[in-house]
Design a protein around this motif. Sequence first.
Motif, PDB file in Angstrom:
ATOM      1  N   ARG A  48       0.999  -1.369  -0.029  1.00  0.00           N
ATOM      2  CA  ARG A  48      -0.066  -0.154   0.176  1.00  0.00           C
ATOM      3  C   ARG A  48       0.790   1.232   0.001  1.00  0.00           C
ATOM      4  O   ARG A  48       0.583   2.182  -0.685  1.00  0.00           O
ATOM      5  N   THR A  49       1.991   1.296   0.706  1.00  0.00           N
ATOM      6  CA  THR A  49       3.066   2.457   0.865  1.00  0.00           C
ATOM      7  C   THR A  49       3.591   2.665  -0.289  1.00  0.00           C
ATOM      8  O   THR A  49       3.741   3.690  -0.762  1.00  0.00           O
ATOM      9  N   LEU A  50       4.115   1.521  -0.790  1.00  0.00           N
ATOM     10  CA  LEU A  50       4.702   1.650  -2.147  1.00  0.00           C
ATOM     11  C   LEU A  50       3.998   2.456  -3.411  1.00  0.00           C
ATOM     12  O   LEU A  50       4.443   3.201  -3.903  1.00  0.00           O
ATOM     13  N   ALA A  51       2.702   1.774  -3.207  1.00  0.00           N
ATOM     14  CA  ALA A  51       1.791   2.303  -4.239  1.00  0.00           C
ATOM     15  C   ALA A  51       1.533   3.788  -4.088  1.00  0.00           C
ATOM     16  O   ALA A  51       1.435   4.514  -5.242  1.00  0.00           O
ATOM     17  N   THR A  52       1.355   4.573  -3.129  1.00  0.00           N
ATOM     18  CA  THR A  52       1.283   5.745  -2.927  1.00  0.00           C
ATOM     19  C   THR A  52       2.433   6.604  -3.386  1.00  0.00           C
ATOM     20  O   THR A  52       2.226   7.643  -3.997  1.00  0.00           O
ATOM     21  N   ALA A  53       3.517   6.026  -3.640  1.00  0.00           N
ATOM     22  CA  ALA A  53       4.647   6.769  -4.407  1.00  0.00           C
ATOM     23  C   ALA A  53       5.098   6.169  -5.630  1.00  0.00           C
ATOM     24  O   ALA A  53       5.928   6.575  -6.292  1.00  0.00           O
ATOM     25  N   GLY A  54       4.201   5.287  -6.238  1.00  0.00           N
ATOM     26  CA  GLY A  54       4.063   5.025  -7.662  1.00  0.00           C
ATOM     27  C   GLY A  54       5.204   3.740  -7.763  1.00  0.00           C
ATOM     28  O   GLY A  54       5.524   3.603  -8.875  1.00  0.00           O
ATOM     29  N   ALA A  55       5.318   2.865  -6.819  1.00  0.00           N
ATOM     30  CA  ALA A  55       6.168   1.745  -6.961  1.00  0.00           C
ATOM     31  C   ALA A  55       5.355   0.293  -6.532  1.00  0.00           C
ATOM     32  O   ALA A  55       4.237   0.441  -6.123  1.00  0.00           O
ATOM     33  N   GLY A  56       6.022  -0.847  -6.805  1.00  0.00           N
ATOM     34  CA  GLY A  56       5.325  -1.877  -6.215  1.00  0.00           C
ATOM     35  C   GLY A  56       6.535  -2.849  -5.662  1.00  0.00           C
ATOM     36  O   GLY A  56       7.577  -2.725  -5.888  1.00  0.00           O
ATOM     37  N   TRP A  57       5.971  -4.095  -5.284  1.00  0.00           N
ATOM     38  CA  TRP A  57       7.261  -5.263  -4.911  1.00  0.00           C
ATOM     39  C   TRP A  57       8.137  -5.382  -6.000  1.00  0.00           C
ATOM     40  O   TRP A  57       9.221  -5.868  -5.669  1.00  0.00           O
ATOM     41  N   ARG A  58       7.627  -5.380  -7.128  1.00  0.00           N
ATOM     42  CA  ARG A  58       8.760  -5.924  -8.072  1.00  0.00           C
ATOM     43  C   ARG A  58       9.564  -4.828  -8.700  1.00  0.00           C
ATOM     44  O   ARG A  58      10.683  -5.007  -9.285  1.00  0.00           O
ATOM     45  N   ASP A  59       9.550  -3.813  -7.882  1.00  0.00           N
ATOM     46  CA  ASP A  59      10.425  -2.670  -7.923  1.00  0.00           C
ATOM     47  C   ASP A  59      11.510  -2.642  -6.737  1.00  0.00           C
ATOM     48  O   ASP A  59      12.621  -1.783  -6.471  1.00  0.00           O
ATOM     49  N   VAL A  60      11.373  -3.411  -5.657  1.00  0.00           N
ATOM     50  CA  VAL A  60      11.977  -3.560  -4.405  1.00  0.00           C
ATOM     51  C   VAL A  60      13.406  -3.973  -4.652  1.00  0.00           C
ATOM     52  O   VAL A  60      13.519  -5.243  -5.459  1.00  0.00           O
ATOM     53  N   ILE A  61      14.545  -3.398  -4.273  1.00  0.00           N
ATOM     54  CA  ILE A  61      15.870  -3.998  -4.091  1.00  0.00           C
ATOM     55  C   ILE A  61      16.447  -4.304  -2.943  1.00  0.00           C
ATOM     56  O   ILE A  61      17.386  -5.056  -2.944  1.00  0.00           O
ATOM     57  N   VAL A  62      15.915  -3.714  -1.896  1.00  0.00           N
ATOM     58  CA  VAL A  62      16.550  -3.650  -0.594  1.00  0.00           C
ATOM     59  C   VAL A  62      15.162  -3.938   0.375  1.00  0.00           C
ATOM     60  O   VAL A  62      14.365  -3.122   0.651  1.00  0.00           O
ATOM     61  N   VAL A  63      15.360  -5.116   1.322  1.00  0.00           N
ATOM     62  CA  VAL A  63      14.403  -5.378   2.442  1.00  0.00           C
ATOM     63  C   VAL A  63      15.218  -5.277   3.970  1.00  0.00           C
ATOM     64  O   VAL A  63      16.277  -5.986   4.063  1.00  0.00           O
ATOM     65  N   ASN A  64      14.911  -4.605   4.656  1.00  0.00           N
ATOM     66  CA  ASN A  64      15.140  -4.548   5.971  1.00  0.00           C
ATOM     67  C   ASN A  64      14.115  -5.155   7.104  1.00  0.00           C
ATOM     68  O   ASN A  64      12.848  -4.613   6.915  1.00  0.00           O
ATOM     69  N   SER A  65      14.163  -6.242   7.687  1.00  0.00           N
ATOM     70  CA  SER A  65      13.202  -6.506   8.598  1.00  0.00           C
ATOM     71  C   SER A  65      13.476  -6.730   9.923  1.00  0.00           C
ATOM     72  O   SER A  65      14.717  -7.045  10.092  1.00  0.00           O
ATOM     73  N   TYR A  66      12.515  -6.234  10.733  1.00  0.00           N
ATOM     74  CA  TYR A  66      12.865  -6.474  12.225  1.00  0.00           C
ATOM     75  C   TYR A  66      11.897  -7.374  12.987  1.00  0.00           C
ATOM     76  O   TYR A  66      10.742  -7.114  12.747  1.00  0.00           O
ATOM     77  N   HIS A  67      12.549  -8.241  13.667  1.00  0.00           N
ATOM     78  CA  HIS A  67      11.443  -9.482  14.388  1.00  0.00           C
ATOM     79  C   HIS A  67      11.937  -9.457  15.861  1.00  0.00           C
ATOM     80  O   HIS A  67      13.170  -9.553  16.229  1.00  0.00           O
TER      81      HIS A  67
END
Length: 142
Positions: free
Chosen positions: A63-82
């Motif tokens: 949802r957040t990417l879409a607000t900025a005109g992007a999508g998951w297929r544009d993602v190059i970096v993921v940081n996750s906190y668990h």
Amino acid sequence: MSAVKFFATPGYGETQLANMHYSQAVRIGDRVDTSGQGGWDDEFNFPDSLEEEIIQAFENVERTLATAGAGWRDVIVVNSYHVAEDADSIGDAHNRVMVDQFRKRMGERAPIWTQTGVTVLGAPKMRVEIRVTAVVDSATVG
């Protein structure tokens, strides 16, 4: 230099902008960075199931990417906190769902990923937070 534009995800993002004074995403040229997205709904409720919470966090990133005109297929970096299940490991339950969501949402693309175990996140009951960097239209490169 490219213009800097900030975005608030409709719903929870607008609430966070008003109450906490931060944006959910920023776009500079073709690059989009998100703030950490949790597995909350628009009223900041969290599912009981860890799997559902992780899936909702992925939905919120989308949802957040879409607000900025992007999508998951544009993602190059993921940081996750668990919030780690024990002191020695983030745990297979987290990893299994994360990897399943990567495959479903990004297909063959395999972004770089850093996972960090933490003792607490920004909201009570929160067990996962995901932030990403995307380069719009990068899905067609390499």
